[in-house]
Every structure is written in C-alpha cells, then in structure tokens.
Design an enzyme around this catalytic site. Structure first.
Site, PDB file in Angstrom:
ATOM      1  N   ASP A 341     -20.805  15.131  -6.302  1.00 47.88           N
ATOM      2  CA  ASP A 341     -21.948  16.024  -6.183  1.00 47.88           C
ATOM      3  C   ASP A 341     -21.658  16.982  -5.025  1.00 47.88           C
ATOM      4  O   ASP A 341     -20.849  16.663  -4.146  1.00 47.88           O
ATOM      5  CB  ASP A 341     -23.206  15.192  -5.901  1.00 47.88           C
ATOM      6  N   ASP A 539     -25.990  10.920  -3.931  1.00 46.13           N
ATOM      7  CA  ASP A 539     -26.885  10.420  -2.890  1.00 46.13           C
ATOM      8  C   ASP A 539     -27.565   9.119  -3.271  1.00 46.13           C
ATOM      9  O   ASP A 539     -28.333   8.567  -2.485  1.00 46.13           O
ATOM     10  CB  ASP A 539     -27.928  11.474  -2.519  1.00 46.13           C
ATOM     11  N   ASP A 543     -28.842  11.211  -8.243  1.00 47.31           N
ATOM     12  CA  ASP A 543     -27.705  11.019  -9.139  1.00 47.31           C
ATOM     13  C   ASP A 543     -27.626   9.595  -9.672  1.00 47.31           C
ATOM     14  O   ASP A 543     -26.561   9.147 -10.092  1.00 47.31           O
ATOM     15  CB  ASP A 543     -26.398  11.362  -8.401  1.00 47.31           C
TER      16      ASP A 543
END
Length: 642
Positions: A341, A539, A543
């Site tokens: 991410d 995190d 996600d």
C-alpha cells in the site's frame, strides 16, 4: 505519599540481570536433574566396581536403581501417551529398549540409555524453554510499582492494580507501567521493548505510550487506557507464545509421519523377538530388536523444526516483528511478490506542506490567512496547513463567518472581504483567472502533490503544495527486497499521478492506482493464481481484506492496535517499513535451518537402521549416535533465534 527521589524499579539493566540469572536455573528441570543423578549413581557404581572396592552385584544394583530414577519422567509421559492417546511415541520405543536391555542382563547399557536419553530430552526442553523465555522475560520490563496520581498527590501502588482511567506519573529513568495517553509533560521514550525501534521517540500531550517503554528525559503524567494485564506488552507475549504452538505444514507432516512410523518400528522389533524365539537365536535377535528401537527412534527428525520455529518467532517478537505461527513463518519464507500500500506504508501517512507559492513573493501573509480559514476545519489537509503555520511561529488570522464547501473547500470573511480556500476546480468554478497560480498548481500536481489555493472571487493570491512525505528508508527497503529476488508492486487508492511520483522515487515499476479495497483483493488473488506467493503490506484495517487474501499479510505500525494485530499474519509493531526485509530474512533463515535438520535427521536414520538390523551397533553405540544427533539438531535449530 512518596519521596520524589525514590526510584521505581523495573528498568532495562535490572531486568537483563534477572533474566540471565533465571535462564541458567537448569536445576528446575526435573528430567535433567534426575538424569544427572542417575548418571552420578551409574558412574559411582562403575568406578567403584572396576577399582575393586565393591562386588559386581552392587555395580548392577547401582545400575538398576539409576534406571527407574533417570527414566521416571519420560517413561511416565510415554505410558500416559499410550493409555490416554493410544499413541506409540518415541518415549515408548526407548522404554521398550530399556526393558529389553535389562531382560538381556545388559544393565550397564540400560543405564547408559536412560541417562543419555533423559539428558537429551531434558536439554531439548531446556533449550526450547530458553527460546520461549526470552520473549516471556519482556513482561519483567514493566515496573512492579506505579506513581498513582490521586487527591493532588502521588501514591505508590502495585502496577498490576492500575485500570483504565487511572492517572499516573513516570519520571526520567523509569519505565511506563501500562498503556496510556500523555495528559501532561513532554519526554523522549525508548520503545524498543515493544516496537523493536532502538531510536527514542519524542512524545507530548495526546500521544500514546506503551507498557515497559523507558522514559529517557522529562516527567510525564499519563492516563491509563488499559489495565496492566491487558496492555500491549502482555498481548505481544500472549501472541508470540500462541504463535510458537502453531505448526508449519512441514512440521505437521513430520508429526503425521511419526504417528505411523513409531508403531511400525515397534512392530518390527516385536517381530525380531518372535523370530528369535522361533529360531532359537533369541539372544542375538533380542539384542538386534533393542538396538533397532534405539537407532530407529526419530527424535532428531521430530525436533528438526519446532526449536528453529520457536527460536525464530521469539527473536522476531523481541525485535518488534510478530509472526503468528510456524505456518506463517513458512509462508513468509516462500514469498516471491510483495504488494505494498502507498499511504502509511511507503509514505508517512501524514499530509505535510512541502511548498508555498505567493503571487507577491511574500508567503507569510498567505500562510497566516490560510491557517485562519483552516483553523475551523478538521480535514487532514487543513490540519497540515495549520501545523505548518504554527511550526513557523505564525498566528492564524482571526476570520469570521466560516462555511465549509462540501467536496471543494471552505470560505470565510476577513477584513470585510470573502475569501475562499480549496482546489483548482473550486476557483475555476468561481471564474477566477488563475494565470501563474494555475500553472504552479499543475506543476505541483505533476510532482505528486495536492494543490490548495487561497483567493477571492476575483483573484488567487497563492497556493500550497501538500504531500504525504515519503519515508526516508523506503528506497533502501525496496532496493533490499529487489536484491532478495522479490518482485515489488504498489497497490493504492490514490491517483495515478501521485502513485507514480512515489513509485519513481522508491524504485517500484509496477503500479496499480485508483483502487478500491475490493480491487486490491482481486489483484492479490490474481497474483496468487499465477503460483506466486504474495505478501500484502498495509495498515491492517483499511487493507484487511487484501491482507487476508494474500499468502502472508503484514500490518504496519501495529503497536497498541488490536485490529492491526488481528488482521495480519505478521505484525510490525513499529511504524517502520525497514523491518520488512528483516522479517523475510528471519523466515528464510529459519526454514533453511529446518531443512538442514530434516536432511541431517533422515541421513542419520538411513545409517542407523541398516546398521542396527545387520548387527553393526551395540546398544551403547546406538544411544551415543542417536542422542548426539538429537542434540545437534536442537543446537542447530537454536541458531534461528540468534
């Protein structure tokens, strides 16, 4: 009331000393203690008999006493396993070999077997306990007492009595007793016990603190957010201990193998006994049966993975890398693709003003007025501008008639004039001729920033570029992952332009931008279908679905976050992406050592079993090689935790 100079114990040096002392208390292991006692009795009987001080009958008596003494614990466990679980374990094979040796009159070899097997089992347990002890010792880092703030004073109370809502004080040099929020004071905290991060972290009012972190500087007042038994450190320890009990698939296969292999060895040994009775060569075949029971016991094979897994998981826990079991350690070692991410992983996750452009060249009035408008907004971009003004020592302008413009910005009145703050699109909708400001906004956005403009209905006087700053360590981490042979891709909900700017800065070629959570899941699943083991790093909350879909999900900055710890297979307690290559390297090392142990154990069995069947080994020789191989496997496994 307590004396201000009175120390509250529990700092790191004291804990290290106590941990080291506790780690060497081998005499607390009854199996090892009994094995040593049996060894002493056997050696005494042997020595005295060969010096002619006692008759051979007393030597045999010493052996016969040492056998039940040394076998007491492991023999009982073997019989309990047979009765309660209907399972033939390694201990039962050794017990049968011991009884067989005694029936053949080989009392010295029976005692030798009992002493060496008992010592090997005890040292194995001792080594395993030490691997677990290192993570368990973390709990001792939390102080035993706390300075509770009550009725305007300080009272010393046991730390275990603290509960959520209590306020306590932590002075310089003391450890924090439980999790909480700072309500007064500023300091620098050593959080290495929880996050593995060695660099102290500056903390002030409103910031979180964790149990067992060490206060390096100023005195702080903290409001507890968790009871002592429920703090972050206690959760880490519980998670690691639970993880050490979860087995890798290869380990599960070894245990399944042992469930049919051990009974098969026992059946072959019984067959040799029967053949001895039927053929009249009972003594020779009886001895072969006893040697086979010792030689074919798969002790080293069974221990080839558990110690390495426990040691690696314990080492990871001490460094702020929580791996939630042997299976996840195995998956982590197999990773071929890393999906990252962007926000909060490659970047800091906190928007910051990176550049300011004022039409008249003086940006101070621009910052003052913009901060005045943004003071009333809770939007992250607004907070970034206000923080930027305060950091420069500029006081926000006093505006009035503030009004939020949903999805566009805000407006307010200052000096009897209406001012607007917002995006390029907002000012275009107002019909403002942007000129140089418009060109600057496009330049900022091409560089990956977000443009925030300030102006009236007739003109724009300046622009802010706001970006989520790249983590300083991100380029080095991506380089390390590439050097480890891993393919790295970015999955983000941000725009293609912003994502590309970050990807180019860190060295990532494959970028998927503008993704919704379900899009990330789809991409991770597709990568997995291509027979690639995929790691997803996020995190742990936003996600969560992608983390669950990946072969191995890794949550960043999980300290104090139950959601992050639960969502992932691996939790990095510190908000530090530099731990990622360390985690992969730790897993690869543990699996490499485990494979070495498995190969070594199978080789030993391949040599010992034929040697036993063809009569090349005595009981004593079989015991020495067998137990020696087990100890070597354990010692090699412990290297995974160094």
């Amino acid at each position: 009331m307590i004396n201000n100079a009175e120390p509250i114990r529990g700092n790191a040096p004291e804990v290290r000393a106590s941990s080291a002392a506790e780690a060497v208390r081998w005499w607390k292991h009854p199996t090892l203690r009994n094995a040593l006692a049996a060894a002493a009795l056997s050696v005494a009987g042997f020595s005295l008999a060969h010096l002619g001080l006692i008759p051979s009958r007393l030597e045999d008596a010493a052996y016969l006493v040492s056998v039940p003494l040394g076998a007491r614990h492991w023999a009982r466990e073997a019989l309990e396993k047979l009765v309660e679980e209907h399972a033939v374990g390694i201990g039962l094979l050794m017990l049968a070999a011991t009884v067989g040796s005694c029936l053949l009159g080989l009392f010295d070899e029976a005692a030798f077997l009992v002493v060496l097997y008992g010592a090997a089992e005890a040292l194995e347990d001792f080594a395993y306990d030490r691997a677990r002890h290192a993570i368990r010792a973390l709990l001792k880092l939390a102080p035993k007492q706390a300075r509770l703030l009550r009725d305007g004073g300080e009272t010393t109370v046991p730390a275990e009595t603290l509960k959520a809502g209590d306020r306590f004080r932590v002075r310089p040099g003391e450890a924090v007793p439980t999790d909480g929020l700072i309500v007064g004071g500023r300091t620098s905290l050593d959080e290495s016990a929880v996050t593995g991060e060695s660099i102290p972290v500056d903390k002030g009012p409103g910031m979180r603190v964790f149990a067992a972190t060490l206060n390096r500087q100023g005195s702080i007042d903290v409001e507890a957010t968790a009871a002592f038994a429920d703090n972050t450190l206690a959760k880490i320890i519980a998670l690691v201990e639970k993880a050490q009990a979860r087995k890798a698939s290869a380990q599960q296969w070894i245990e399944r193998f042992g469930r049919w292999y051990s009974p098969a060895v026992l059946i072959v040994a019984v067959g040799l006994l029967i053949a001895g009775v039927l053929t009249g060569g009972s003594a020779r075949l009886f001895k072969k049966a006893v040697v086979l029971l010792v030689a074919a016991a798969p002790c080293a094979l069974v221990m080839s993975m558990p110690v390495a897994m426990a040691a690696a998981i314990g080492r990871g826990g001490r460094r702020g890398i929580l791996i939630k079991g042997g299976l996840h350690l195995e998956h982590l070692a197999a990773i071929r693709v890393v999906a990252l991410d962007k926000t909060g992983t490659l970047t800091r996750g906190r928007p910051e003003v990176t550049e300011v452009y004022a039409v008249d060249g003086d940006d101070s009035p621009l910052v003052v007025l913009t901060a005045g408008l943004e003071t009333f907004s809770e939007h992250p971009l607004a907070r970034a501008i206000v923080n930027y003004a305060l950091a420069r020592g500029l006081k926000p302008a006093p505006v009035s008639d503030f009004e939020s413009l949903a999805g566009a910005g805000a407006k307010a009145t200052w000096m009897n004039e209406e001012w607007f703050i917002g995006s390029l699109a907002l000012f275009k909708s107002l019909g403002v001729n942007l000129g140089a400001v418009g060109d600057k906004a496009r330049e900022f956005e091409e560089a990956g920033g977000t443009s925030v403009l300030l102006g009236t209905r007739s003109r724009a006087i300046g622009i802010f570029s706001i970006s989520d700053r790249l983590r300083d360590e991100a380029p080095d981490v991506i380089r390390s992952l590439h050097e480890m042979g891993l393919r790295v891709i970015m999955l983000t909900g941000d725009s293609e332009r912003a994502a590309r700017a970050v990807a180019n800065a860190v060295g990532i070629e494959a970028v998927h931008a503008g993704l919704r959570p379900e899009d990330k899941v789809r991409i991770v699943r597709k990568l997995g279908e291509l027979d690639r083991a995929v790691m997803m790093v996020g995190d742990g909350v936003n996600d969560a679905a992608a983390l669950a879909e990946a072969t191995c999900g890794v949550a960043m900055g999980a300290a104090g976050s139950d959601a992050a710890i639960e969502a992932a297979d691996v939790a990095l307690m510190a908000d530090d992406i530099a731990r990622l290559p360390d985690a992969v390297d730790l897993a690869r090392r543990a699996m490499r050592i485990s494979r070495q142990n498995i190969a070594f154990s199978l080789l030993i069995l391949a040599i010992l079993i034929p040697a036993a069947l063809f009569g090349f080994l005595s009981v004593a020789q079989a015991v020495v090689v067998h137990e020696g191989s087990e100890l070597l496997a354990v010692a090699n496994g412990l290297r995974a935790g160094r």
